[in-house]
Scaffold this motif. Structure first.
Motif, PDB file in Angstrom:
ATOM      1  N   ILE A  42       0.855  -1.195   0.000  1.00 15.90           N
ATOM      2  CA  ILE A  42       0.000   0.000   0.000  1.00 15.90           C
ATOM      3  C   ILE A  42       0.883   1.235   0.000  1.00 15.90           C
ATOM      4  N   THR A  43       0.767   2.037  -1.029  1.00 12.70           N
ATOM      5  CA  THR A  43       1.530   3.283  -1.124  1.00 12.70           C
ATOM      6  C   THR A  43       0.715   4.405  -0.494  1.00 12.70           C
ATOM      7  N   PRO A  44       1.245   5.085   0.544  1.00 12.80           N
ATOM      8  CA  PRO A  44       0.475   6.152   1.188  1.00 12.80           C
ATOM      9  C   PRO A  44       0.209   7.298   0.216  1.00 12.80           C
ATOM     10  N   GLN A  45      -1.022   7.843   0.229  1.00 10.46           N
ATOM     11  CA  GLN A  45      -1.379   8.947  -0.657  1.00 10.46           C
ATOM     12  C   GLN A  45      -0.784  10.239  -0.146  1.00 10.46           C
ATOM     13  N   THR A  46      -0.357  11.098  -1.072  1.00 12.32           N
ATOM     14  CA  THR A  46       0.149  12.412  -0.694  1.00 12.32           C
ATOM     15  C   THR A  46      -1.013  13.299  -0.293  1.00 12.32           C
ATOM     16  N   THR A  47      -0.895  13.938   0.854  1.00 14.60           N
ATOM     17  CA  THR A  47      -1.938  14.838   1.331  1.00 14.60           C
ATOM     18  C   THR A  47      -1.370  16.231   1.489  1.00 14.60           C
ATOM     19  N   GLN A  48      -2.260  17.190   1.767  1.00 10.81           N
ATOM     20  CA  GLN A  48      -1.825  18.571   1.961  1.00 10.81           C
ATOM     21  C   GLN A  48      -0.802  18.659   3.086  1.00 10.81           C
ATOM     22  N   GLU A  49      -1.019  17.880   4.156  1.00  9.41           N
ATOM     23  CA  GLU A  49      -0.129  17.938   5.313  1.00  9.41           C
ATOM     24  C   GLU A  49       1.237  17.323   5.020  1.00  9.41           C
ATOM     25  N   SER A  50       1.254  16.244   4.206  1.00  5.57           N
ATOM     26  CA  SER A  50       2.513  15.542   3.963  1.00  5.57           C
ATOM     27  C   SER A  50       3.353  16.194   2.866  1.00  5.57           C
ATOM     28  N   GLN A  51       2.735  17.083   2.083  1.00  5.80           N
ATOM     29  CA  GLN A  51       3.474  17.747   1.012  1.00  5.80           C
ATOM     30  C   GLN A  51       4.208  18.955   1.599  1.00  5.80           C
ATOM     31  N   SER A  52       5.518  18.837   1.741  1.00  2.73           N
ATOM     32  CA  SER A  52       6.294  19.876   2.408  1.00  2.73           C
ATOM     33  C   SER A  52       6.527  21.067   1.481  1.00  2.73           C
ATOM     34  N   ILE A  53       6.875  22.193   2.108  1.00  2.00           N
ATOM     35  CA  ILE A  53       7.150  23.416   1.355  1.00  2.00           C
ATOM     36  C   ILE A  53       8.333  23.206   0.405  1.00  2.00           C
ATOM     37  N   LYS A  54       9.319  22.412   0.844  1.00  2.00           N
ATOM     38  CA  LYS A  54      10.494  22.157   0.005  1.00  2.00           C
ATOM     39  C   LYS A  54      10.143  21.380  -1.259  1.00  2.00           C
ATOM     40  N   GLN A  55       9.036  20.649  -1.207  1.00  2.00           N
ATOM     41  CA  GLN A  55       8.588  19.940  -2.405  1.00  2.00           C
ATOM     42  C   GLN A  55       7.929  20.895  -3.396  1.00  2.00           C
ATOM     43  N   ILE A  56       7.443  22.036  -2.890  1.00  2.00           N
ATOM     44  CA  ILE A  56       6.704  22.977  -3.729  1.00  2.00           C
ATOM     45  C   ILE A  56       7.575  24.134  -4.199  1.00  2.00           C
ATOM     46  N   LEU A  57       8.308  24.767  -3.275  1.00  2.00           N
ATOM     47  CA  LEU A  57       9.057  25.982  -3.590  1.00  2.00           C
ATOM     48  C   LEU A  57      10.563  25.745  -3.566  1.00  2.00           C
ATOM     49  N   ASN A  58      11.266  26.506  -4.396  1.00  2.00           N
ATOM     50  CA  ASN A  58      12.725  26.461  -4.407  1.00  2.00           C
ATOM     51  C   ASN A  58      13.277  27.020  -3.097  1.00  2.00           C
ATOM     52  N   ASP A  59      14.530  26.667  -2.798  1.00  2.00           N
ATOM     53  CA  ASP A  59      15.161  27.147  -1.563  1.00  2.00           C
ATOM     54  C   ASP A  59      15.327  28.663  -1.577  1.00  2.00           C
ATOM     55  N   HIS A  60      15.748  29.195  -2.705  1.00  2.00           N
ATOM     56  CA  HIS A  60      15.952  30.643  -2.822  1.00  2.00           C
ATOM     57  C   HIS A  60      14.896  31.202  -3.771  1.00  2.00           C
ATOM     58  N   LEU A  61      14.126  32.148  -3.262  1.00  2.00           N
ATOM     59  CA  LEU A  61      12.972  32.645  -4.001  1.00  2.00           C
ATOM     60  C   LEU A  61      13.272  33.944  -4.746  1.00  2.00           C
ATOM     61  N   VAL A  62      12.640  34.092  -5.887  1.00  2.00           N
ATOM     62  CA  VAL A  62      12.683  35.349  -6.641  1.00  2.00           C
ATOM     63  C   VAL A  62      11.625  36.256  -6.033  1.00  2.00           C
ATOM     64  N   LEU A  63      12.046  37.383  -5.461  1.00  2.00           N
ATOM     65  CA  LEU A  63      11.131  38.246  -4.719  1.00  2.00           C
ATOM     66  C   LEU A  63      10.827  39.557  -5.420  1.00  2.00           C
ATOM     67  N   ILE A  64      11.458  39.809  -6.548  1.00  2.00           N
ATOM     68  CA  ILE A  64      11.165  41.012  -7.341  1.00  2.00           C
ATOM     69  C   ILE A  64      10.595  40.552  -8.679  1.00  2.00           C
ATOM     70  N   ILE A  65       9.348  40.916  -8.934  1.00  2.00           N
ATOM     71  CA  ILE A  65       8.630  40.463 -10.116  1.00  2.00           C
ATOM     72  C   ILE A  65       8.281  41.654 -11.002  1.00  2.00           C
ATOM     73  N   SER A  66       8.545  41.533 -12.292  1.00  2.00           N
ATOM     74  CA  SER A  66       8.208  42.592 -13.241  1.00  2.00           C
ATOM     75  C   SER A  66       6.689  42.694 -13.388  1.00  2.00           C
ATOM     76  N   THR A  67       6.179  43.929 -13.378  1.00  2.00           N
ATOM     77  CA  THR A  67       4.728  44.134 -13.502  1.00  2.00           C
ATOM     78  C   THR A  67       4.262  44.151 -14.953  1.00  2.00           C
ATOM     79  N   GLU A  68       5.184  44.406 -15.879  1.00  2.00           N
ATOM     80  CA  GLU A  68       4.877  44.523 -17.309  1.00  2.00           C
ATOM     81  C   GLU A  68       3.936  45.701 -17.602  1.00  2.00           C
ATOM     82  N   LEU A  69       3.924  46.679 -16.707  1.00  2.00           N
ATOM     83  CA  LEU A  69       3.112  47.878 -16.922  1.00  2.00           C
ATOM     84  C   LEU A  69       3.908  48.902 -17.730  1.00  2.00           C
ATOM     85  N   PRO A  70       3.234  49.790 -18.460  1.00  2.00           N
ATOM     86  CA  PRO A  70       3.950  50.833 -19.205  1.00  2.00           C
ATOM     87  C   PRO A  70       4.632  51.814 -18.264  1.00  2.00           C
TER      88      PRO A  70
END
Length: 223
Positions: A42-70
């Motif tokens: 039996i393979t345990p199902q992945t749940t919201q609780e078992s899915q760690s932040i490291k599985q979702i996000l990179n260690d170093h985050l891009v914190l400045i995002i271009s707005t693409e506004l004129p």
């Protein structure tokens, strides 16, 4: 004669007893074996609780995002805006002195009299405040769709595997004095997570600086 007969009968009896003994390798002498039952893995199902932040996000985050506004056009020039902010910062830094004394000290920096500097500050103050608030001459504004676009770009830039990411929905998107807050739901590898993203749009409206992120109501360290 009787003795011979008795011996013959004894031999026959012994032979009969030996014949009735079961051979050692007969089926009845083999121990009964318990049948083996195959066990399923039996393979345990992945749940919201078992899915760690490291599985979702990179260690170093891009914190400045271009707005693409004129590019915005402001009522105050870049040089006057910089001058205004420097003088205002100087005045706020030395609250123990009067404004006249401080402007007199700055007269050497700008090669202007204290009276001239005061006139300058009064003449550009409203335009400087408008620029702080993001008001422009060419009516460039940050709309709800822009906030959602910035949010999507932030997650796409920072998830471990973009192919596993999906932005499910936006619950709300608000901005006040260039400070924005966006709430919604994303999914990663089929697991849904609620999020709250806060960022400040720069005065030139070209970039958004992310300063807070929550996933499933938990603060995420931004680094």
């Amino acid at each position: 004669m009787k003795k011979t007969t008795i011996l013959f009968l004894a031999v026959l009896l012994l032979s009969g007893c030996a014949a009735t003994k079961e051979p050692k390798n007969s089926p009845s002498s083999t121990p009964e074996q318990t049948p083996v039952t195959e066990r399923a893995t039996i393979t345990p199902q992945t749940t919201q609780e078992s899915q760690s932040i490291k599985q979702i996000l990179n260690d170093h985050l891009v914190l400045i995002i271009s707005t693409e506004l004129p590019e915005p056009e402001y009522a105050i020039s870049d040089s006057d805006y910089e001058k205004y902010n420097y003088i205002m910062s100087y005045l706020n830094k030395h609250l123990d002195k009067s404004e006249d004394v401080l402007l007199d000290e700055l007269s050497d920096v700008y090669k202007e009299s204290a009276e001239s500097l005061k006139e300058f500050m009064n003449s550009v103050m409203q335009d400087a405040v408008d620029r702080d608030m993001g008001k422009t001459k060419n009516t460039v504004e940050v709309k709800q769709s822009d906030l959602e676009n910035i949010t999507t770009k932030f997650f796409v830039a920072n998830v471990v595997d973009e192919s596993l990411f999906k932005l499910e929905k936006f619950d709300s998107s608000e901005i006040n004095a260039l400070n924005a807050i966006v709430k919604g739901t994303l999914s990663y590898d089929g697991i849904e997570h609620s999020f709250i993203l806060k960022f400040k749009v720069g005065a030139n409206l070209q970039n958004a600086n992310i300063f807070q992120l929550k996933l499933d109501e938990k603060n995420i360290e931004l680094k």
